[in-house]
Design a protein around this motif. Sequence first.
Motif, mmCIF file in Angstrom:
data_model
loop_
_atom_site.group_PDB
_atom_site.id
_atom_site.type_symbol
_atom_site.label_atom_id
_atom_site.label_comp_id
_atom_site.label_asym_id
_atom_site.label_seq_id
_atom_site.Cartn_x
_atom_site.Cartn_y
_atom_site.Cartn_z
ATOM 1 N N LEU A 68 3.021 -2.330 5.675
ATOM 2 C CA LEU A 68 3.351 -1.182 4.831
ATOM 3 C C LEU A 68 2.971 0.139 5.492
ATOM 4 O O LEU A 68 3.646 1.158 5.306
ATOM 5 C CB LEU A 68 2.664 -1.330 3.471
ATOM 6 N N ARG A 69 1.900 0.122 6.275
ATOM 7 C CA ARG A 69 1.477 1.351 6.955
ATOM 8 C C ARG A 69 2.457 1.755 8.054
ATOM 9 O O ARG A 69 2.443 2.907 8.506
ATOM 10 C CB ARG A 69 0.080 1.167 7.549
ATOM 11 N N ALA A 70 3.295 0.834 8.478
ATOM 12 C CA ALA A 70 4.256 1.146 9.530
ATOM 13 C C ALA A 70 5.247 2.216 9.071
ATOM 14 O O ALA A 70 5.781 2.970 9.894
ATOM 15 C CB ALA A 70 4.997 -0.118 9.962
ATOM 16 N N THR A 71 5.483 2.286 7.770
ATOM 17 C CA THR A 71 6.462 3.253 7.247
ATOM 18 C C THR A 71 5.906 4.154 6.143
ATOM 19 O O THR A 71 6.651 4.973 5.596
ATOM 20 C CB THR A 71 7.699 2.506 6.702
ATOM 21 N N HIS A 72 4.623 3.998 5.806
ATOM 22 C CA HIS A 72 4.036 4.808 4.733
ATOM 23 C C HIS A 72 2.655 5.304 5.147
ATOM 24 O O HIS A 72 1.912 4.594 5.845
ATOM 25 C CB HIS A 72 3.918 3.998 3.439
ATOM 26 N N ASP A 73 2.312 6.510 4.691
ATOM 27 C CA ASP A 73 0.986 7.083 4.941
ATOM 28 C C ASP A 73 0.030 6.556 3.874
ATOM 29 O O ASP A 73 -0.137 7.156 2.813
ATOM 30 C CB ASP A 73 1.064 8.605 4.894
ATOM 31 N N VAL A 74 -0.584 5.403 4.138
ATOM 32 C CA VAL A 74 -1.459 4.741 3.167
ATOM 33 C C VAL A 74 -2.869 5.305 3.283
ATOM 34 O O VAL A 74 -3.482 5.282 4.353
ATOM 35 C CB VAL A 74 -1.479 3.215 3.403
ATOM 36 N N GLY A 75 -3.391 5.802 2.142
ATOM 37 C CA GLY A 75 -4.716 6.403 2.149
ATOM 38 C C GLY A 75 -5.813 5.515 1.614
ATOM 39 O O GLY A 75 -6.994 5.702 1.938
ATOM 40 N N ALA A 76 -5.469 4.539 0.765
ATOM 41 C CA ALA A 76 -6.477 3.650 0.170
ATOM 42 C C ALA A 76 -5.771 2.407 -0.357
ATOM 43 O O ALA A 76 -4.545 2.396 -0.541
ATOM 44 C CB ALA A 76 -7.235 4.351 -0.963
ATOM 45 N N VAL A 77 -6.571 1.367 -0.601
ATOM 46 C CA VAL A 77 -6.030 0.088 -1.045
ATOM 47 C C VAL A 77 -6.780 -0.368 -2.286
ATOM 48 O O VAL A 77 -8.016 -0.291 -2.343
ATOM 49 C CB VAL A 77 -6.157 -0.981 0.064
ATOM 50 N N GLY A 78 -6.049 -0.845 -3.289
ATOM 51 C CA GLY A 78 -6.645 -1.428 -4.482
ATOM 52 C C GLY A 78 -6.303 -2.902 -4.550
ATOM 53 O O GLY A 78 -5.186 -3.305 -4.224
ATOM 54 N N PRO A 117 -10.528 2.979 2.627
ATOM 55 C CA PRO A 117 -11.291 2.756 1.398
ATOM 56 C C PRO A 117 -10.584 1.739 0.508
ATOM 57 O O PRO A 117 -9.362 1.723 0.413
ATOM 58 C CB PRO A 117 -11.344 4.138 0.742
ATOM 59 N N VAL A 118 -11.383 0.872 -0.142
ATOM 60 C CA VAL A 118 -10.844 -0.212 -0.964
ATOM 61 C C VAL A 118 -11.471 -0.166 -2.346
ATOM 62 O O VAL A 118 -12.671 0.047 -2.497
ATOM 63 C CB VAL A 118 -11.116 -1.583 -0.310
ATOM 64 N N ARG A 119 -10.641 -0.392 -3.361
ATOM 65 C CA ARG A 119 -11.112 -0.489 -4.735
ATOM 66 C C ARG A 119 -10.818 -1.901 -5.250
ATOM 67 O O ARG A 119 -9.672 -2.357 -5.216
ATOM 68 C CB ARG A 119 -10.414 0.538 -5.617
#
Length: 330
Positions: A68-78, A117-119
């Motif tokens: 998913l990070r290959a095409t999106h600017d992922v800032g955190a994961v839940g 960061p992970v929630r």
Amino acid sequence: MRGGAAGGLDCLDMVAHSPVTVGFDIGGTNTRAAVVDATGAIVESLGTPTPHDAEGLTDTIVRMVGDLRATHDVGAVGVAVAGFLDPSCEVVRFAPHLAWRDDQPVRRDLEEALGLPVRLEHDANSAAWGEYRYGAGRDLGTWVFFAVGTGIGATLMHRGEIYRGAFGTAPEFGHITVVPGGRVCSCGKQGCLERYASGTSLVDCAIDIATEGSFKDSAVYRAVVEKRASGHDIMAAARGGDELGLAALDSFATWLGRGLAIVADVLDPAHIVLGGGVSDDADLFLDHARASMEANIVGAGYRPLPEILCAELGSRAGMIGVADLARELL
């Protein structure tokens, strides 16, 4: 005027380019992940079978986030987990259908593996939060999310906060004993509510009824007595007017109403939001369940009753909710 317009464009640009978060819904069979933006919309989603070992589960999450990070600017994961977490949502104490257990520090392990960061959150709490932010729970004060699927999950929401209890496990309505010495539950107890008012309980209801009456003309009779029918089969039979399917659904609805009466007696919420996969067919049983609740509630006829609403986000609620909670980490 020109400055105001530029400021507006800057604001829109910030929203458009703000980092997204990824929400995971990890079940015993499948693991789903979704990229969720700041409006609660799912931008992209993935799914894969859930590994049966802890290392494989971590590797799967890392791989899916990488994709998913290959095409999106992922800032955190839940990560929404069907299991017991500590009150701070740092460790998984026990997850009956997953390899995480024995106070495994899942949040720390995933943050180290992902570099993000992970929630962590309980799956029912995640779904409740999704409904609170973007679904049927908007603008509600004190309410209960009551999820009916394979089992029963529940969350108490009060003024925009999740109530967890002293040890992080509240509320487990699905495992309240309603029939002492009754059907064996996967939790190790007998007679739990979810053995009478869940999707899987529909099969047991049908089996009990089929052995007690004459339903041999039912389209699902043979599958039921040979224990090949699923809850979906029973629900589909009921929707088609099948006598055995309707009788099983009648039993399910009666028990569901008794369970909702317990919720009302213990917590006195203004609203109960009914979610989970079974809620998709609420038109078949909700009136009966509501009547059963009204007949079994303490002080019937002398107190306000909670309003029962149907969830709006469906199976997406957990991913949307935990992704929104993860956004708080940005």
